[in-house]
Design an enzyme around this catalytic site. Structure first.
Site, PDB file in Angstrom:
ATOM      1  N   ALA A  73       0.799  -1.231   0.000  1.00 36.53           N
ATOM      2  CA  ALA A  73       0.000   0.000   0.000  1.00 36.53           C
ATOM      3  C   ALA A  73       0.828   1.275   0.000  1.00 36.53           C
ATOM      4  CB  ALA A  73      -0.947  -0.004   1.196  1.00 36.53           C
TER       5      ALA A  73
ATOM      6  N   ASP B  93      -4.851  -1.378  -7.567  1.00 37.35           N
ATOM      7  CA  ASP B  93      -5.219  -0.092  -8.160  1.00 37.35           C
ATOM      8  C   ASP B  93      -4.769   0.139  -9.602  1.00 37.35           C
ATOM      9  OD1 ASP B  93      -2.421   0.470  -7.864  1.00 37.35           O
ATOM     10  OD2 ASP B  93      -2.798   1.130  -5.804  1.00 37.35           O
TER      11      ASP B  93
ATOM     12  N   HIS C 211      -3.568  -9.676  -5.030  1.00 36.79           N
ATOM     13  CA  HIS C 211      -4.925  -9.455  -4.500  1.00 36.79           C
ATOM     14  C   HIS C 211      -5.917  -8.997  -5.563  1.00 36.79           C
ATOM     15  CE1 HIS C 211      -2.755  -8.901  -0.396  1.00 36.79           C
ATOM     16  NE2 HIS C 211      -3.036 -10.159  -0.642  1.00 36.79           N
TER      17      HIS C 211
ATOM     18  N   CYS D 212     -19.401 -11.042 -13.797  1.00 39.27           N
ATOM     19  CA  CYS D 212     -20.718 -11.493 -13.352  1.00 39.27           C
ATOM     20  C   CYS D 212     -20.567 -12.856 -12.688  1.00 39.27           C
ATOM     21  CB  CYS D 212     -21.675 -11.577 -14.535  1.00 39.27           C
ATOM     22  SG  CYS D 212     -23.241 -12.388 -14.109  1.00 39.27           S
TER      23      CYS D 212
ATOM     24  N   CYS E 200     -22.851 -15.505 -15.185  1.00 41.39           N
ATOM     25  CA  CYS E 200     -22.447 -15.875 -16.550  1.00 41.39           C
ATOM     26  C   CYS E 200     -20.983 -15.560 -16.865  1.00 41.39           C
ATOM     27  CB  CYS E 200     -23.360 -15.204 -17.576  1.00 41.39           C
ATOM     28  SG  CYS E 200     -23.064 -13.420 -17.776  1.00 41.39           S
TER      29      CYS E 200
END
Length: 240
Positions: A23, A105, A120, A128, A131
């Site tokens: 991070a 990001d 990650h 979805c 599907c």
């Protein structure tokens, strides 16, 4: 020789570098860090971020999950900083073989890096659950409430690893290979407190282990070089 000069010397002399980041690489781009004093953990919310960003919470309370996720995780104003740009340049010069990142990001790719292993996942990929249709960042950002698939009406899930979920094994395998073959490993912007990601460092057997982080990390005592400073600041001084 000061520490930045020592880093310059290591980078200049080697051709097989792997970067392992967290991070702290993105905070200089304006993306909030979870565990810093002004990070997400210290802001007011109905539930702790760790709870909201869990698989169970996502399945049980998707409305609340997405309210938090869109407000805090979908940051479209961030741009790559000096660290992202220097790493991309190192890859172009043939020095950097891989970036293993805990970030979701996409900033490394925006800076031009090609070989990025995202432990990650990424907020820029969404699928979805019914599907498997793909949806991009913009679709998620502009959706109301819980994003639904235009094709089948299924709920869309970000391709990010939530708490209680396992890492993608193919990404882990490629990360292990890159780290175990590296001559130099630079750890940057991470407290090394998130497992199993942090344990991948154990596969490094190369010449130089470098840690660049504002605070102490558990690996400082075994590192060849430790620099306690923001990583962008340090990388800005490196010449290739």
């Amino acid at each position: 020789m000061d520490k930045t000069e020592a880093l310059q010397k290591i980078i200049s002399e080697t051709e097989n570098i792997v970067f392992f980041g967290g991070a702290g690489v993105s905070t200089e781009s304006g993306i909030p860090d979870f565990r810093s004093v002004d990070g997400l953990y210290h802001q007011q919310w109905d539930y702790p971020p760790e709870t909201i960003l869990s698989h169970r919470f996502f399945m049980r309370k998707p409305e609340e999950f997405y309210r938090f996720y869109k407000a805090k995780m979908l940051c479209d104003t961030a741009v790559p900083n000096a660290a992202h740009k220097k790493l991309a340049e190192m890859e172009q010069k043939g020095k950097l073989k891989a970036i293993v990142t805990q970030n979701i990001d996409n900033l490394h790719q925006m800076a031009g890096s090609k070989h990025v292993l995202e432990l990650h996942g990424s907020v820029y990929r969404n699928y979805c659950m019914k599907c498997g249709a793909f949806y991009d960042f913009a679709y998620m950002k502009k959706s109301d409430g819980v994003p639904k698939c235009e094709k089948c009406g299924g709920m869309i899930k970000p391709d990010v690893v939530l708490y209680e979920e396992g890492l993608n094994q193919d990404t882990v395998r490629k990360s292990v290979q890159a780290i175990s073959e590296a001559e130099v490993m630079i750890i940057g912007g991470t407290s090394l407190s998130v497992y199993p990601a942090a344990s991948l460092i154990d596969y490094f057997q190369g010449r130089y282990l470098v840690v660049i982080n504002r605070d102490e990390t558990p690996r400082d005592r075994v590192a060849d070089l430790v620099i306690n400073a923001p990583i962008g600041e340090i990388f800005e001084q490196i010449h290739l």
